[in-house]
Design a protein around this motif. Structure first.
Motif, mmCIF file in Angstrom:
data_model
loop_
_atom_site.group_PDB
_atom_site.id
_atom_site.type_symbol
_atom_site.label_atom_id
_atom_site.label_comp_id
_atom_site.label_asym_id
_atom_site.label_seq_id
_atom_site.Cartn_x
_atom_site.Cartn_y
_atom_site.Cartn_z
ATOM 1 N N GLY A 30 -9.765 27.843 -114.199
ATOM 2 C CA GLY A 30 -10.377 28.728 -115.278
ATOM 3 C C GLY A 30 -11.791 28.643 -115.327
ATOM 4 N N PRO A 31 -12.511 29.687 -115.621
ATOM 5 C CA PRO A 31 -13.753 30.045 -115.605
ATOM 6 C C PRO A 31 -14.675 28.846 -116.197
ATOM 7 C CG PRO A 31 -13.041 31.250 -117.134
ATOM 8 C CD PRO A 31 -11.827 30.614 -116.416
ATOM 9 N N LEU A 32 -14.237 28.458 -117.410
ATOM 10 C CA LEU A 32 -15.239 27.363 -118.097
ATOM 11 C C LEU A 32 -14.991 25.954 -117.415
ATOM 12 C CD1 LEU A 32 -14.603 28.270 -121.854
ATOM 13 C CD2 LEU A 32 -16.547 28.739 -120.463
ATOM 14 N N PRO A 33 -14.067 25.383 -117.115
ATOM 15 C CA PRO A 33 -14.302 24.229 -116.225
ATOM 16 C C PRO A 33 -14.877 24.183 -114.827
ATOM 17 C CG PRO A 33 -12.192 24.291 -117.195
ATOM 18 C CD PRO A 33 -12.764 25.761 -117.375
ATOM 19 N N THR A 34 -14.663 25.481 -114.499
ATOM 20 C CA THR A 34 -15.392 25.796 -113.036
ATOM 21 C C THR A 34 -16.847 25.850 -113.080
ATOM 22 O OG1 THR A 34 -13.620 26.819 -112.086
ATOM 23 C CG2 THR A 34 -15.645 27.410 -110.957
ATOM 24 N N LEU A 35 -17.354 26.613 -114.090
ATOM 25 C CA LEU A 35 -18.943 26.623 -114.576
ATOM 26 C C LEU A 35 -19.421 25.300 -115.014
ATOM 27 C CD1 LEU A 35 -21.483 28.216 -115.111
ATOM 28 C CD2 LEU A 35 -20.482 28.746 -117.548
ATOM 29 N N PHE A 36 -18.624 24.457 -115.774
ATOM 30 C CA PHE A 36 -19.014 23.017 -116.088
ATOM 31 C C PHE A 36 -19.277 22.104 -114.665
ATOM 32 C CE2 PHE A 36 -18.239 18.799 -117.432
ATOM 33 C CZ PHE A 36 -19.430 18.462 -117.839
ATOM 34 N N THR A 67 -25.104 20.231 -110.326
ATOM 35 C CA THR A 67 -26.479 20.747 -110.018
ATOM 36 C C THR A 67 -27.452 20.139 -110.903
ATOM 37 O OG1 THR A 67 -25.721 23.097 -109.708
ATOM 38 C CG2 THR A 67 -28.166 22.802 -110.329
ATOM 39 N N PHE A 68 -27.377 20.006 -112.347
ATOM 40 C CA PHE A 68 -28.421 19.250 -113.170
ATOM 41 C C PHE A 68 -28.074 18.004 -113.385
ATOM 42 C CE2 PHE A 68 -28.239 23.821 -114.393
ATOM 43 C CZ PHE A 68 -29.472 24.110 -114.178
ATOM 44 N N VAL A 116 -31.224 13.117 -109.998
ATOM 45 C CA VAL A 116 -31.467 12.000 -108.888
ATOM 46 C C VAL A 116 -33.063 12.451 -108.451
ATOM 47 C CG1 VAL A 116 -31.101 11.315 -106.646
ATOM 48 C CG2 VAL A 116 -29.152 11.505 -108.472
ATOM 49 N N THR A 117 -33.292 13.635 -108.311
ATOM 50 C CA THR A 117 -34.377 14.174 -107.566
ATOM 51 C C THR A 117 -35.648 13.883 -108.905
ATOM 52 O OG1 THR A 117 -33.267 16.194 -106.571
ATOM 53 C CG2 THR A 117 -35.617 16.164 -106.749
ATOM 54 N N TRP A 155 -38.102 17.880 -117.345
ATOM 55 C CA TRP A 155 -37.803 19.116 -118.264
ATOM 56 C C TRP A 155 -36.555 19.765 -117.670
ATOM 57 C CZ3 TRP A 155 -38.081 19.158 -122.977
ATOM 58 C CH2 TRP A 155 -39.392 18.440 -123.803
ATOM 59 N N LEU A 156 -36.715 20.042 -116.435
ATOM 60 C CA LEU A 156 -35.440 20.807 -115.772
ATOM 61 C C LEU A 156 -34.309 20.090 -115.996
ATOM 62 C CD1 LEU A 156 -34.776 23.584 -114.151
ATOM 63 C CD2 LEU A 156 -34.932 22.093 -112.278
ATOM 64 N N SER A 157 -34.335 18.803 -115.818
ATOM 65 C CA SER A 157 -33.130 17.852 -116.099
ATOM 66 C C SER A 157 -32.618 17.962 -117.611
ATOM 67 C CB SER A 157 -33.428 16.527 -115.427
ATOM 68 O OG SER A 157 -33.507 16.528 -114.122
ATOM 69 N N ALA A 158 -33.452 17.974 -118.445
ATOM 70 C CA ALA A 158 -33.339 18.079 -119.862
ATOM 71 C C ALA A 158 -32.620 19.336 -120.375
ATOM 72 C CB ALA A 158 -34.459 17.453 -120.584
ATOM 73 N N TYR A 159 -33.227 20.304 -119.969
ATOM 74 C CA TYR A 159 -32.722 21.867 -120.202
ATOM 75 C C TYR A 159 -31.280 21.864 -119.613
ATOM 76 C CZ TYR A 159 -36.928 23.055 -122.743
ATOM 77 O OH TYR A 159 -37.842 22.992 -123.710
ATOM 78 N N GLY A 160 -31.563 21.677 -118.538
ATOM 79 C CA GLY A 160 -30.077 22.000 -117.531
ATOM 80 C C GLY A 160 -29.000 21.361 -118.019
ATOM 81 N N CYS A 161 -29.076 19.684 -118.238
ATOM 82 C CA CYS A 161 -27.933 18.952 -118.967
ATOM 83 C C CYS A 161 -27.810 19.504 -120.285
ATOM 84 C CB CYS A 161 -28.398 17.421 -118.963
ATOM 85 S SG CYS A 161 -28.353 16.756 -117.341
ATOM 86 N N GLY A 162 -28.718 19.952 -120.993
ATOM 87 C CA GLY A 162 -28.277 20.634 -122.333
ATOM 88 C C GLY A 162 -27.520 21.805 -122.114
ATOM 89 N N PHE A 163 -27.819 22.613 -121.316
ATOM 90 C CA PHE A 163 -27.027 23.977 -120.982
ATOM 91 C C PHE A 163 -25.531 23.215 -120.425
ATOM 92 C CE2 PHE A 163 -25.696 27.141 -117.991
ATOM 93 C CZ PHE A 163 -25.480 28.041 -118.758
#
Length: 145
Positions: free
Chosen positions: A60-66, A72-73, A79-80, A91-99
């Protein structure tokens, strides 16, 4: 001569401003990243492991997107950011993990409302790890040294 010394001090100051010191949060971040990696080895959807969902299995699209945003995040970017201690990566990690958190909740919802057997333990563990990472990274990014 003083001009070159002043430039070196200014450059060092600018570098220090762009860095974070996660302090004790670093261990919590590492544990959450380990939980995110572990979640990819556990069942997510209809008995498929998270890595199978990530590799393109029909989940399904939602589990794949998650699975993509988690990898990625929560794993790669976290780790990076932890290794480099760069403020912008925190900040990128915070926003990406929020998304990714929102994607994960939707993925769980899609498994509970669809014809599937519900979300697997790995999917729930991944969502919990990424939600915790969101708040930990936001706190680390707000408290830069």
């Amino acid at each position: 001569m003083t001009g070159s010394k002043g430039a070196g001090v200014d450059g060092t100051g600018r570098t220090a401003v762009r860095r974070i010191d996660p302090g004790p949060r670093a261990m919590l971040i590492a544990v959450c990243v380990l939980a995110a990696v572990s979640s990819l080895l556990l069942p997510w959807v209809a008995g498929m492991a998270g890595w199978e969902v990530l590799s393109g299995a029909d989940a399904g699209p939602l589990p794949t997107l998650f699975s993509i945003t988690l990898t990625t995040f929560a794993i790669a970017c976290s780790v990076t950011a932890l290794v480099t201690r760069l403020w912008v990566l925190a900040w990128l990690s915070a926003y990406g993990c929020g998304f990714s958190s929102v994607n994960g909740v939707w993925a769980i919802w899609s498994q509970q409302t669809g014809a599937g057997g519900g979300p697997g333990f790995g999917l729930v563990l991944g969502v919990l790890a990424v939600v915790l990472l969101t708040f930990v990274w936001a706190g680390a990014a707000l408290k830069r040294s």
